[in-house]
Design a protein around this motif. Structure first.
Motif, PDB file in Angstrom:
ATOM      1  N   ASN A 160       0.657  -1.733  -0.276  1.00 15.46           N
ATOM      2  CA  ASN A 160       0.063   0.141   0.110  1.00 15.46           C
ATOM      3  C   ASN A 160       0.537   1.541   0.291  1.00 15.46           C
ATOM      4  OD1 ASN A 160      -2.606   1.190   0.387  1.00 15.46           O
ATOM      5  ND2 ASN A 160      -1.964   1.942   2.309  1.00 15.46           N
ATOM      6  N   GLY A 161       2.314   1.062   0.878  1.00 16.55           N
ATOM      7  CA  GLY A 161       2.763   2.025   0.290  1.00 16.55           C
ATOM      8  C   GLY A 161       3.153   2.874  -0.961  1.00 16.55           C
ATOM      9  N   ALA A 162       3.632   1.390  -1.777  1.00 15.59           N
ATOM     10  CA  ALA A 162       3.755   1.865  -3.580  1.00 15.59           C
ATOM     11  C   ALA A 162       2.635   2.355  -3.584  1.00 15.59           C
ATOM     12  CB  ALA A 162       4.235   0.560  -3.855  1.00 15.59           C
ATOM     13  N   LEU A 163       1.635   2.498  -3.637  1.00 22.31           N
ATOM     14  CA  LEU A 163      -0.010   2.805  -4.344  1.00 22.31           C
ATOM     15  C   LEU A 163       0.300   4.240  -3.678  1.00 22.31           C
ATOM     16  CD1 LEU A 163      -2.158   2.748  -5.720  1.00 22.31           C
ATOM     17  CD2 LEU A 163      -2.970   1.985  -3.255  1.00 22.31           C
ATOM     18  N   ILE A 164       0.595   4.871  -2.530  1.00 25.27           N
ATOM     19  CA  ILE A 164       0.642   5.974  -2.063  1.00 25.27           C
ATOM     20  C   ILE A 164       1.444   6.910  -2.437  1.00 25.27           C
ATOM     21  CG2 ILE A 164       0.930   7.203   0.243  1.00 25.27           C
ATOM     22  CD1 ILE A 164      -0.317   5.033   1.381  1.00 25.27           C
ATOM     23  N   SER A 165       2.833   6.359  -2.666  1.00 21.43           N
ATOM     24  CA  SER A 165       4.195   6.583  -3.526  1.00 21.43           C
ATOM     25  C   SER A 165       3.502   6.911  -4.686  1.00 21.43           C
ATOM     26  CB  SER A 165       5.110   5.632  -3.261  1.00 21.43           C
ATOM     27  OG  SER A 165       5.932   5.770  -1.808  1.00 21.43           O
ATOM     28  N   THR A 166       2.816   6.287  -5.663  1.00 18.45           N
ATOM     29  CA  THR A 166       2.904   6.705  -7.064  1.00 18.45           C
ATOM     30  C   THR A 166       1.686   7.892  -6.992  1.00 18.45           C
ATOM     31  OG1 THR A 166       3.215   4.132  -7.355  1.00 18.45           O
ATOM     32  CG2 THR A 166       1.174   5.488  -8.967  1.00 18.45           C
TER      33      THR A 166
END
Length: 330
Positions: A160-166
């Motif tokens: 989910n941190g990858a989603l937020i970063s994207t």
């Protein structure tokens, strides 16, 4: 599965967020290998008009001057500790300290609603608020108080941190490169169904994911030390804001709205062969998700599950990230 509220108004909510003042910095603590750790606080103003605190932990060796900084963004049920697991049975599991030894500055955040950061109402704290908070932290990291440091900024997001970063990079373009682990923007079947999701969302504004479910989703148990899994579930696991979890499930079911086409910096994606959430079998499709990036590398990793840092093959992941970054942002 019905669309779950949380994405509606995303862009408006993001644009309403304010920017805080200079971060608070606590005295650095130094470990036996000379790695310093500073606890920093960053005020962020969310769409309700209130100011909250985001806590980050900065890892580095020597001077901070002109160091590239990796900004680490954890996934659900974790906080910054995902990136700084302790040594267990003589093995090191700390990504943050590994990268500090590679001459990076490493800022591991507790997102709002996790760890030592402020905990607003969990239904209010959705994807939009998390993205806004992350951007505001980045503004402060690169403010005048940090002059001659952190001129190169890299997002490293897990799950989910990858989603937020994207989303943060697509909207604000704060970073010079993006590393995404354990996340797919390619449609694939969810590893759990409505019979698992519904009871979780009925818990309350903050959701606890049972240890058995975390283990099944996050670990390839054949390639992880049982002591690490036990430590993760007992000492690292955190509750998750329900608003964030609802948005996550919505985008897992339909990743079409995710603005990957707006990423114009180098992108590294790492996918685990035995990751139940984001399997490496979709690596070829995922490579097509970033048409405007000048340098996309999708890296399938064998013998690893979703929680990369807790597996025996974690050094394969870490070493490639360090190598790739030296190519992408020399």
């Amino acid at each position: 599965m019905k669309k779950m509220l949380g994405l509606v108004g995303l862009w408006l909510a993001l644009l309403l967020g304010g920017v805080g003042v200079a971060p608070g910095v606590a005295e650095a603590k130094e470990d036996s290998q000379g790695i310093k750790v500073e606890r920093r606080t960053y005020p962020v103003k969310l769409s309700d008009g209130k100011t909250y605190q985001v806590v980050g932990f900065l890892y580095y060796q020597g001077s901070l001057k002109n160091r590239p900084v990796q900004v680490l963004v954890h996934g659900i049920t974790y906080d910054h500790a995902y990136w700084d697991l302790p040594d267990i049975q003589g093995e090191t599991y700390s990504y943050a300290r590994f990268m500090a030894r590679q001459h990076y500055a490493v800022l591991a955040l507790d997102l709002p609603g996790y760890g030592e950061s402020s905990r607003p109402n969990g239904d209010f704290l959705n994807l939009a608020e998390s993205v806004s908070a992350l951007h505001q932290v980045m503004v402060q990291v690169r403010a005048k108080a940090e002059r001659n440091t952190f001129e190169t900024l890299v997002y490293v997001g897990h799950s989910n941190g990858a989603l937020i970063s994207t989303y943060a990079q697509a909207l604000y373009r704060d970073a010079q490169a993006v590393v995404l682990t354990g996340w797919l923007n390619t449609f694939h079947e969810l590893p759990v169904g409505e019979e698992v999701i519904s009871p979780l969302l009925q818990q309350g504004p903050y959701v606890t994911v049972p240890a058995a479910l975390r283990t099944g989703l996050f670990y390839d148990v054949a390639h992880a030390n049982p002591a690490v899994i036990a430590y993760d579930n007992a000492s690292v696991a955190d509750t998750t804001p329900r608003g964030q979890l609802m948005d996550l499930f919505t985008l897992l079911a339909d990743p079409t709205p995710i603005p990957t086409q707006k990423l114009t910096v180098p992108v590294l994606v790492q996918l685990g062969e035995n990751d139940a959430v984001a399997p490496a079998a979709f690596a070829a499709q995922e490579a097509q998700a970033y048409p405007r990036s000048p340098f996309v590398f999708v890296d399938p990793i064998a013998d690893i599950g979703h929680a990369f840092n807790g597996h025996t093959n974690r050094l394969r992941s870490w070493s490639m990230i360090s190598f790739w970054l030296r190519l992408a942002v020399p």
